[in-house]
Each structure stands twice: as structure tokens, then as C-alpha cells.
Design a protein around this motif. Structure first.
Motif, mmCIF file in Angstrom:
data_model
loop_
_atom_site.group_PDB
_atom_site.id
_atom_site.type_symbol
_atom_site.label_atom_id
_atom_site.label_comp_id
_atom_site.label_asym_id
_atom_site.label_seq_id
_atom_site.Cartn_x
_atom_site.Cartn_y
_atom_site.Cartn_z
ATOM 1 N N ASP A 225 5.674 -18.501 27.543
ATOM 2 C CA ASP A 225 5.527 -17.939 26.203
ATOM 3 C C ASP A 225 5.597 -19.089 25.199
ATOM 4 O OD1 ASP A 225 5.708 -16.673 23.761
ATOM 5 O OD2 ASP A 225 7.196 -15.202 24.426
ATOM 6 N N PRO A 226 4.481 -19.456 24.567
ATOM 7 C CA PRO A 226 4.487 -20.597 23.648
ATOM 8 C C PRO A 226 5.360 -20.390 22.408
ATOM 9 C CG PRO A 226 2.387 -19.451 23.539
ATOM 10 C CD PRO A 226 3.177 -18.816 24.654
ATOM 11 N N SER A 227 5.736 -19.165 22.137
ATOM 12 C CA SER A 227 6.594 -18.913 20.968
ATOM 13 C C SER A 227 8.080 -19.036 21.313
ATOM 14 C CB SER A 227 6.306 -17.529 20.381
ATOM 15 O OG SER A 227 6.700 -16.510 21.280
ATOM 16 N N ARG A 228 8.394 -19.283 22.585
ATOM 17 C CA ARG A 228 9.792 -19.398 23.029
ATOM 18 C C ARG A 228 10.012 -20.718 23.754
ATOM 19 N NH1 ARG A 228 13.353 -15.359 21.361
ATOM 20 N NH2 ARG A 228 14.571 -16.047 23.110
ATOM 21 N N VAL A 229 9.854 -21.832 23.059
ATOM 22 C CA VAL A 229 10.001 -23.157 23.660
ATOM 23 C C VAL A 229 11.481 -23.437 23.920
ATOM 24 C CG1 VAL A 229 9.609 -25.614 23.343
ATOM 25 C CG2 VAL A 229 7.915 -23.973 22.513
ATOM 26 N N GLU A 230 11.808 -23.720 25.194
ATOM 27 C CA GLU A 230 13.181 -24.047 25.585
ATOM 28 C C GLU A 230 13.135 -25.156 26.632
ATOM 29 O OE1 GLU A 230 15.692 -20.020 25.661
ATOM 30 O OE2 GLU A 230 13.776 -19.843 26.695
ATOM 31 N N SER A 231 14.057 -26.091 26.537
ATOM 32 C CA SER A 231 14.145 -27.166 27.527
ATOM 33 C C SER A 231 14.856 -26.642 28.774
ATOM 34 C CB SER A 231 14.923 -28.343 26.950
ATOM 35 O OG SER A 231 16.292 -27.978 26.782
ATOM 36 N N LYS A 232 14.786 -27.416 29.845
ATOM 37 C CA LYS A 232 15.505 -27.035 31.075
ATOM 38 C C LYS A 232 17.003 -26.945 30.799
ATOM 39 C CE LYS A 232 12.112 -26.722 33.996
ATOM 40 N NZ LYS A 232 11.700 -25.456 34.569
ATOM 41 N N ALA A 233 17.517 -27.829 29.952
ATOM 42 C CA ALA A 233 18.947 -27.791 29.607
ATOM 43 C C ALA A 233 19.293 -26.501 28.864
ATOM 44 C CB ALA A 233 19.329 -29.002 28.766
ATOM 45 N N GLN A 234 18.431 -26.075 27.950
ATOM 46 C CA GLN A 234 18.662 -24.827 27.227
ATOM 47 C C GLN A 234 18.582 -23.627 28.170
ATOM 48 O OE1 GLN A 234 15.551 -25.680 24.334
ATOM 49 N NE2 GLN A 234 17.063 -25.438 22.681
ATOM 50 N N LEU A 235 17.635 -23.676 29.107
ATOM 51 C CA LEU A 235 17.525 -22.593 30.085
ATOM 52 C C LEU A 235 18.763 -22.546 30.971
ATOM 53 C CD1 LEU A 235 13.770 -23.012 31.047
ATOM 54 C CD2 LEU A 235 14.768 -21.128 29.737
ATOM 55 N N MET A 236 19.298 -23.706 31.338
ATOM 56 C CA MET A 236 20.511 -23.744 32.155
ATOM 57 C C MET A 236 21.698 -23.206 31.363
ATOM 58 S SD MET A 236 21.842 -24.258 35.082
ATOM 59 C CE MET A 236 20.862 -25.307 36.103
ATOM 60 N N ASP A 237 21.782 -23.535 30.079
ATOM 61 C CA ASP A 237 22.853 -22.986 29.230
ATOM 62 C C ASP A 237 22.743 -21.457 29.172
ATOM 63 O OD1 ASP A 237 23.822 -25.517 28.700
ATOM 64 O OD2 ASP A 237 22.870 -25.663 26.720
ATOM 65 N N LYS A 238 21.519 -20.945 29.034
ATOM 66 C CA LYS A 238 21.312 -19.508 28.995
ATOM 67 C C LYS A 238 21.716 -18.877 30.331
ATOM 68 C CE LYS A 238 17.221 -18.152 27.496
ATOM 69 N NZ LYS A 238 15.865 -17.549 27.407
ATOM 70 N N TYR A 239 21.360 -19.539 31.429
ATOM 71 C CA TYR A 239 21.754 -19.076 32.771
ATOM 72 C C TYR A 239 23.275 -18.947 32.858
ATOM 73 C CZ TYR A 239 23.245 -19.772 37.598
ATOM 74 O OH TYR A 239 23.893 -19.681 38.799
ATOM 75 N N HIS A 240 23.996 -19.954 32.382
ATOM 76 C CA HIS A 240 25.465 -19.919 32.427
ATOM 77 C C HIS A 240 26.021 -18.767 31.588
ATOM 78 C CE1 HIS A 240 26.076 -23.392 34.924
ATOM 79 N NE2 HIS A 240 25.342 -24.152 34.124
ATOM 80 N N LEU A 241 25.444 -18.510 30.444
ATOM 81 C CA LEU A 241 25.887 -17.395 29.596
ATOM 82 C C LEU A 241 25.625 -16.056 30.275
ATOM 83 C CD1 LEU A 241 24.682 -18.536 26.070
ATOM 84 C CD2 LEU A 241 27.050 -18.266 26.829
ATOM 85 N N ILE A 242 24.464 -15.907 30.877
ATOM 86 C CA ILE A 242 24.105 -14.646 31.535
ATOM 87 C C ILE A 242 24.989 -14.384 32.743
ATOM 88 C CG2 ILE A 242 22.301 -13.482 32.856
ATOM 89 C CD1 ILE A 242 20.273 -14.949 31.000
ATOM 90 N N THR A 243 25.212 -15.403 33.551
ATOM 91 C CA THR A 243 25.970 -15.208 34.784
ATOM 92 C C THR A 243 27.481 -15.133 34.549
ATOM 93 O OG1 THR A 243 25.938 -17.587 35.261
ATOM 94 C CG2 THR A 243 24.213 -16.216 36.259
ATOM 95 N N ALA A 244 27.922 -15.588 33.396
ATOM 96 C CA ALA A 244 29.355 -15.527 33.075
ATOM 97 C C ALA A 244 29.769 -14.128 32.636
ATOM 98 C CB ALA A 244 29.716 -16.527 31.980
ATOM 99 N N ALA A 245 28.807 -13.346 32.180
ATOM 100 C CA ALA A 245 29.103 -12.002 31.651
ATOM 101 C C ALA A 245 29.493 -11.025 32.729
ATOM 102 C CB ALA A 245 27.899 -11.468 30.894
#
Length: 82
Positions: free
Chosen positions: A62-82
Motif C-alpha cells: 500500500d503506497p499510502s502506508r510507507v513503513e520501514s522493517k523496523a517500524q513493522l517490527m515495532d508494530k509486531y511487538h505491540l500486536i503480540t504483546a496485547a
């Protein structure tokens, strides 16, 4: 970047069960991806699983949702911590 599903989707239902984050769901006409839950499978797999199983290749970045691998990993940690 989060992924998105284009209008080429044929509603085959193979992508939804492959998403480890539960980001894919049925939309009104085609399947949709919640960009807040999509990590491109970072943290789970080396490649996005939905893209691997899609028979019509309708799941691009999705070109409107640019995220780096580091940002995706941070999001992964937030999702899996819940």
C-alpha cells in the motif's frame, strides 16, 4: 508498508486464514486488510503469507502506508504483546 487488496480480488478466502495478525477480513465486496494490524508478516515469516497464497496476485504494498522493517517490527511487538 502495509499491504492492501485490490479490486482484482476473487474472494477465494485463502488469504484470511494465513494472516498471523488477523489483519485480513471480509469487506463489503472484497477482502480487506487492516493496515494497523498488517506487519507484512514481519516477526512471523520471511515473506507475507497472503501474497504467497493469493491465486490472482492482488495483494501489493500500500503506497499510502510507507513503513520501514523496523517500524513493522515495532508494530509486531505491540500486536503480540496485547
Amino acid at each position: 508498508m502495509a499491504l492492501m487488496i485490490t479490486d482484482d480480488c476473487i474472494n477465494c478466502d485463502v488469504c484470511e486464514p494465513e494472516c498471523p495478525n488477523g489483519a485480513i477480513s471480509e469487506g463489503e465486496e472484497i477482502y480487506v486488510i487492516d493496515p494497523n494490524l498488517c506487519t507484512e508478516c514481519v516477526g512471523h515469516y520471511d515473506e507475507p503469507q497472503c501474497q504467497q497464497v493469493c491465486p490472482v496476485d492482488c495483494i501489493p504494498l500500500d503506497p499510502s502506508r510507507v513503513e520501514s522493517k523496523a517500524q513493522l517490527m515495532d508494530k509486531y511487538h505491540l500486536i503480540t504483546a496485547a
